[in-house]
Each structure stands twice: as structure tokens, then as C-alpha cells.
Design a protein around this motif. Structure first.
Motif, PDB file in Angstrom:
ATOM      1  N   ALA A   1      29.840  40.241  44.292  1.00  0.00           N
ATOM      2  CA  ALA A   1      29.660  39.806  42.903  1.00  0.00           C
ATOM      3  C   ALA A   1      28.647  40.684  42.181  1.00  0.00           C
ATOM      4  O   ALA A   1      28.823  41.010  40.997  1.00  0.00           O
ATOM      5  CB  ALA A   1      29.218  38.344  42.870  1.00  0.00           C
TER       6      ALA A   1
ATOM      7  N   THR B   1      30.357  44.007  41.440  1.00  0.00           N
ATOM      8  CA  THR B   1      31.318  43.827  40.353  1.00  0.00           C
ATOM      9  C   THR B   1      30.610  43.731  39.014  1.00  0.00           C
ATOM     10  O   THR B   1      31.039  44.331  38.018  1.00  0.00           O
ATOM     11  CB  THR B   1      32.161  42.572  40.591  1.00  0.00           C
ATOM     12  OG1 THR B   1      32.815  42.669  41.860  1.00  0.00           O
ATOM     13  CG2 THR B   1      33.210  42.402  39.515  1.00  0.00           C
TER      14      THR B   1
ATOM     15  N   HIS C   1      33.411  36.202  32.747  1.00  0.00           N
ATOM     16  CA  HIS C   1      33.965  36.746  33.986  1.00  0.00           C
ATOM     17  C   HIS C   1      33.496  35.920  35.167  1.00  0.00           C
ATOM     18  O   HIS C   1      32.311  35.614  35.278  1.00  0.00           O
ATOM     19  CB  HIS C   1      33.532  38.212  34.167  1.00  0.00           C
ATOM     20  CG  HIS C   1      33.965  38.809  35.472  1.00  0.00           C
ATOM     21  ND1 HIS C   1      33.116  38.964  36.551  1.00  0.00           N
ATOM     22  CD2 HIS C   1      35.164  39.279  35.881  1.00  0.00           C
ATOM     23  CE1 HIS C   1      33.773  39.500  37.551  1.00  0.00           C
ATOM     24  NE2 HIS C   1      35.016  39.699  37.173  1.00  0.00           N
ATOM     25  N   ARG C   2      34.428  35.523  36.025  1.00  0.00           N
ATOM     26  CA  ARG C   2      34.114  34.781  37.245  1.00  0.00           C
ATOM     27  C   ARG C   2      34.763  35.512  38.409  1.00  0.00           C
ATOM     28  O   ARG C   2      35.982  35.704  38.423  1.00  0.00           O
ATOM     29  CB  ARG C   2      34.626  33.342  37.166  1.00  0.00           C
ATOM     30  CG  ARG C   2      34.054  32.534  36.019  1.00  0.00           C
ATOM     31  CD  ARG C   2      32.573  32.265  36.211  1.00  0.00           C
ATOM     32  NE  ARG C   2      32.063  31.384  35.160  1.00  0.00           N
ATOM     33  CZ  ARG C   2      31.585  31.802  34.006  1.00  0.00           C
ATOM     34  NH1 ARG C   2      31.575  33.099  33.722  1.00  0.00           N
ATOM     35  NH2 ARG C   2      31.132  30.951  33.101  1.00  0.00           N
ATOM     36  N   THR C   3      33.959  35.893  39.379  1.00  0.00           N
ATOM     37  CA  THR C   3      34.476  36.608  40.535  1.00  0.00           C
ATOM     38  C   THR C   3      35.090  35.634  41.527  1.00  0.00           C
ATOM     39  O   THR C   3      34.544  34.561  41.780  1.00  0.00           O
ATOM     40  CB  THR C   3      33.347  37.402  41.223  1.00  0.00           C
ATOM     41  OG1 THR C   3      32.746  38.264  40.263  1.00  0.00           O
ATOM     42  CG2 THR C   3      33.887  38.222  42.379  1.00  0.00           C
ATOM     43  N   GLY C   4      36.228  35.983  42.106  1.00  0.00           N
ATOM     44  CA  GLY C   4      36.876  35.158  43.108  1.00  0.00           C
ATOM     45  C   GLY C   4      36.082  35.118  44.400  1.00  0.00           C
ATOM     46  O   GLY C   4      35.144  35.905  44.608  1.00  0.00           O
TER      47      GLY C   4
ATOM     48  N   ASP D   1      39.557  42.452  38.775  1.00  0.00           N
ATOM     49  CA  ASP D   1      39.771  42.265  37.335  1.00  0.00           C
ATOM     50  C   ASP D   1      38.631  42.907  36.555  1.00  0.00           C
ATOM     51  O   ASP D   1      37.474  42.881  36.996  1.00  0.00           O
ATOM     52  CB  ASP D   1      39.852  40.786  36.996  1.00  0.00           C
ATOM     53  CG  ASP D   1      41.142  40.148  37.489  1.00  0.00           C
ATOM     54  OD1 ASP D   1      41.823  40.774  38.331  1.00  0.00           O
ATOM     55  OD2 ASP D   1      41.468  39.038  37.043  1.00  0.00           O
TER      56      ASP D   1
ATOM     57  N   SER E   1      43.770  44.287  35.861  1.00  0.00           N
ATOM     58  CA  SER E   1      43.598  43.753  37.208  1.00  0.00           C
ATOM     59  C   SER E   1      44.208  44.711  38.214  1.00  0.00           C
ATOM     60  O   SER E   1      45.348  45.155  38.045  1.00  0.00           O
ATOM     61  CB  SER E   1      44.263  42.380  37.326  1.00  0.00           C
ATOM     62  OG  SER E   1      44.168  41.886  38.650  1.00  0.00           O
TER      63      SER E   1
ATOM     64  N   SER F   1      42.150  42.475  47.017  1.00  0.00           N
ATOM     65  CA  SER F   1      40.865  41.796  46.875  1.00  0.00           C
ATOM     66  C   SER F   1      39.882  42.407  47.843  1.00  0.00           C
ATOM     67  O   SER F   1      40.250  43.172  48.738  1.00  0.00           O
ATOM     68  CB  SER F   1      41.007  40.284  47.144  1.00  0.00           C
ATOM     69  OG  SER F   1      41.468  40.060  48.463  1.00  0.00           O
TER      70      SER F   1
ATOM     71  N   ASP G   1      40.068  36.801  40.272  1.00  0.00           N
ATOM     72  CA  ASP G   1      39.022  36.682  39.278  1.00  0.00           C
ATOM     73  C   ASP G   1      39.568  36.002  38.030  1.00  0.00           C
ATOM     74  O   ASP G   1      40.778  35.835  37.866  1.00  0.00           O
ATOM     75  CB  ASP G   1      38.489  38.062  38.894  1.00  0.00           C
ATOM     76  CG  ASP G   1      37.771  38.747  40.046  1.00  0.00           C
ATOM     77  OD1 ASP G   1      37.690  38.149  41.127  1.00  0.00           O
ATOM     78  OD2 ASP G   1      37.307  39.880  39.848  1.00  0.00           O
TER      79      ASP G   1
END
Length: 470
Positions: free
Chosen positions: A236, A239, A259-262, A268, A286, A290, A461
Motif C-alpha cells: 500500500a 502504491t 483510492h483503496r488498495t486491495g 489500478d 487497471s 495483483s 483496487d
């Protein structure tokens, strides 16, 4: 004189043993006739208590072992189903409290590798944990640096008990404690778990054995979860460093991004780039896959797109064509979706092209609709990518919302229902929030993902980029 009471074990009164047989009491014999009866009635030997057969004892012992193993198996199965550190600590506290017969306890993570210190309580509030933190480190009822159990069967009977520890124990209402270290050869030293009893007590040997087995297994699981969380935090951070730290200020348009990281780190991205002639370039995209490799590929692709946008941003098709050629030559096994928009804020005109990407959403007072874009394939999926550009004109006060497919996938619905949910969320933005693109993005997130983007079970994401035109 009364018989002494046996000590309590783990806060539970030991069962009172029952006699194997009950014999009717003999009637009293008068002294005057005792000799006569002895002469006439033959003596009857006293009955011997029955002796349990060896096979019965073995069966009972085997039944006890099977019961213990079954209990231990069920508890460890529940533990391994936890995928985050805090739920795992809660599960550990509940399971071990049942094993040692305690009502309250806490676990303290103080890793030997210098990681952050974490305290989690069972039946203890934050204030209670704070009181325990005031006890000197050497006088605590646990030892995070040790490798042996710590037993205080009766705290107030100990003459050398630290005065502060005595005061805290009286305030919290516990009179005994039992602690085990969280340490194994593979995981190293992680901390300790301690259980508190309301009155003098200590666990039996069998309870200690089961708790020890469970704690060793739990320590290994906690070490794996710590490593996973450390990796996620690292991904994270990387990113976040690859994405814009701040959005540019361009006259005539307001920008906001979310933005939210998976969980595994996705590829993304979003970008906003000032261009010549007071123009603005917006992009979202994207990269397939991953993990760290996808994050690195995302960084390379986003940097290349910025260069192409500066050179020929007024032609979004040319920008994506160059990006597709670069991807084909440098990473032939990877695909990507992308959308690039060339914005002229003074005219409120947007020229855009997409490669397998979802259409933007126009949000205004009089309309909420998806922009009409041509159908196209993702980059590096066909022998040659090609798609025409489209042009849209925004009205004053309207917001153009760009997003990645992770927002739709994390909703858990089919794609048609996910698009319908997104449209409904955008249409329901309160009028008071329509002046702020950040508030619009937050509202859409709450409506599409009511449990939050972190709670959704997805590898992808979530990216939203909102541009409101004055």
C-alpha cells in the motif's frame, strides 16, 4: 474440628467424590446380649470395595484424550479461519479463557523484531488495560521476553508483590493470574497471554497442557498474519508513492480522488496532469494481476502515459495507441484497461478514448447518465488496438466521475446490477454535496459499498476520480 477444604483450581470448586457402595448401617447391639449373639451367629467378613478392571481405566483415559483432542481441533480450526490480526487475537482470548477456566484476560504483542506493541483484552476495557500499563515492567503478571509460564495463585498472599501491582489488582478485582509466552522456535518471541481470576486459583495440569498446545499453534498463526499485514502495508505504501501525492489546481475545474488498495495490492491507477493551453489530462486504468509485480507494472504504465499525454494529449486515441504498443513490446504477457480524457475547462469540453474501460458518469442537477463511449478491447488483447474517440460537453456545476472496475466488482453484484447501483448512488447525491467533488466520491463509495471498500472480499483496487466543472 472441621476438615480442611481443598484449594480451588482455575476458579472452579473440585467435585466431591462419591462412595462406590452404600451399606445399610448395622443396628446397635445391647451390651447385655453382645456375648450371646457372638456365640450363636457366625462372624460375617466386611465387604471389600470393588476394584475397577484395568480395561475400564484405560477406556476412561482414552475417552478423556479423545475429548481433549476434539476440543483442541475445533478451537484451532476456528482460529485458522481468521484472516486478520485483531480477529485472531479475539479468537485466541476467547478459546484460551475457556481452556483455563478464566473470565478475563489479555494478550500483549511485543515482538522481538521491533514491531509495534499491541494489547487486546477480554472482559477488560481501555481504562483497565491502561491501569495495567502503569505497573512496572518487571512486576507485571506476564513476561513478554520470557519463555516460561508465570503463575500467581494468590496475589495478595505474596509478600513481595509490587505495591502498584497490588493496587491495580485490587482496583480491577482479580486475585490470581496465569500467563503463557507467545514464543516458538519458528515464529520467535511475539509476546504473552495472561488470564485473570476473580479469586485465588490456578489451572489444573491438564488445562495447562491443552492451553500450551493451543498457544503454540496460535503463535505460529499470529506470526503468519503479522507477515501478511506487513506485506500489505508495504504494498500500500509503494502504491501510494506511485500515485499522485496531490492533484493539480487548474482554473475552471475542481478535482478529487479516492483510492483503496486491495488485500493483495492491485494495479489500478489514476492521474491528473496539466497540459499546454490550459488543458487538463485525466486518466484511470487497471493492470491485470495483483501483488508487487502488478503494482510495479502500473507505475511503469502510468509514467509512460504521462509522457504520451504531454506530447499528443489532444488526441486521446494516439495516446492509448502508443501505450498499447509499449505494453506489447515490453510486457507481452500482461493486459490493461485504460481511459484517457483531454479536458478543456474553459469550454467544459472533454475528448476521451477508452480501452476496455467502463464509461464515465455525468452527475448534474438535471441529469445523471453514463457517457456514450465506443466499445473497445483492453490493451494488448488483440493484434492491434483501435477505437474512435468521443466528445462530451459538461454543463456548469456538473461532475464527471471516472472509476475503475474494482468499484463494480466489489459490490458483489452482476455487472448489470452493479452499473444500476452505481447510477442510483450518483443520482442520490444530496444537493448540498454537489458542490464538492470529494463529497460526491465519498457518497458514491458509501452507497455502492455499504460495508466499506476494506470489508469487501475482493483482490481488486477501487479508484474514483471526480472532476467538477465551474
Amino acid at each position: 474440628m472441621s476438615a480442611p477444604h481443598p484449594p480451588k483450581v482455575a476458579g472452579i470448586d473440585p467435585p466431591v467424590p462419591t462412595a462406590a457402595h452404600t451399606v445399610a448401617p448395622a443396628s446397635p447391639v445391647p451390651e447385655a446380649t453382645a456375648g450371646t449373639l457372638a456365640d450363636t451367629v457366625p462372624a460375617v467378613p466386611a465387604p471389600h470395595p470393588p476394584v475397577a478392571a484395568p480395561g475400564t481405566l484405560l477406556q476412561d483415559r482414552l475417552a478423556g484424550w479423545v475429548s481433549d483432542l476434539t476440543t483442541l481441533h475445533e478451537l484451532t480450526e476456528r482460529l485458522v479461519r481468521t484472516s486478520a490480526l485483531e480477529p485472531a487475537l479475539d479468537e485466541l482470548l476467547g478459546a484460551t479463557a475457556a481452556l483455563v477456566g478464566a473470565r478475563r484476560g489479555l494478550v500483549v504483542l511485543d515482538p522481538g523484531d521491533g514491531g509495534p506493541r499491541t494489547t487486546r483484552g477480554l472482559g477488560l476495557g481501555r481504562a483497565d488495560l491502561g491501569h495495567l500499563e502503569t505497573v512496572p515492567r518487571g512486576a507485571l503478571p506476564y513476561d513478554t521476553a520470557g519463555t516460561a509460564e508465570v503463575v500467581h495463585a494468590d496475589l495478595f498472599a505474596e509478600d513481595d508483590l509490587d505495591p502498584r501491582h497490588r493496587e491495580v489488582a485490587a482496583r480491577l478485582g482479580y486475585a490470581a493470574s496465569y500467563a503463557l509466552p507467545l514464543a516458538t522456535d519458528n515464529a520467535g518471541r511475539l509476546g504473552a497471554a495472561v488470564w485473570l481470576y476473580d479469586e485465588p486459583a490456578e489451572p489444573r495440569e491438564r488445562q495447562r497442557h491443552l492451553a500450551g498446545l493451543y498457544i503454540r499453534h496460535a503463535t505460529e498463526h499470529l506470526a503468519r498474519l503479522r507477515e501478511v499485514e506487513r506485506t500489505r502495508a508495504c504494498v500500500a505504501t509503494i502504491t501510494g508513492e506511485l500515485l499522485p501525492s496531490r492533484l493539480p489546481r487548474v482554473p475552471g475545474v475542481q478535482l478529487a480522488a479516492r483510492h483503496r488498495t486491495g488485500p493483495r495490492g492491485g494495479g489500478d491507477w489514476y492521474d491528473a496532469l496539466p497540459l499546454p493551453d490550459a488543458a487538463l489530462g485525466l486518466s484511470v486504468g487497471s493492470v491485470s494481476g495483483s501483488g508487487p509485480s502488478a503494482v510495479a507494472a502500473m507505475g511503469r504504465l502510468r509514467a509512460s502515459l504521462r509522457a504520451y499525454a504531454v506530447m499528443e494529449g489532444e488526441d486521446p486515441v494516439a495516446v492509448l495507441s502508443d501505450l498499447e504498443l509499449l505494453l506489447r513490446l515490453t510486457e507481452p504477457a500482461r493486459s490493461a484497461t485504460a481511459l484517457f480524457a483531454y479536458c478543456e475547462p474553459a469550454l467544459r469540453r472533454i475528448t476521451l478514448a477508452g480501452a476496455g474501460h467502463s464509461p464515465p458518469l455525468l452527475i448534474g442537477e438535471r441529469r445523471t447518465e453514463f457517457a456514450e463511449t465506443s466499445v473497445s478491447a483492453p490493451l494488448n488483447m488483440l493484434s492491434c488496438w483501435e477505437a474512435p474517440s468521443t466528445e462530451i460537453e459538461a454543463e456548469a456545476g456538473e461532475t464527471v466521475l471516472l472509476y475503475t472496475d474494482g468499484l463494480l466488482h466489489r459490490s458483489g453484484d452482476r455487472m448489470d446490477r452493479a452499473f444500476a447501483r452505481l447510477h442510483s448512488a450518483a443520482a442520490s447525491v444530496p444537493r448540498a454535496l454537489r458542490q464538492d467533488p470529494g463529497a460526491i466520491a465519498d457518497h458514491v463509495l458509501r452507497m455502492v459499498l455499504p460495508d466499506g471498500p476494506e470489508a469487501a472480499d475482493s483482490r481488486e483496487d477501487v479508484v474514483l476520480l471526480a472532476a467538477r466543472f465551474d
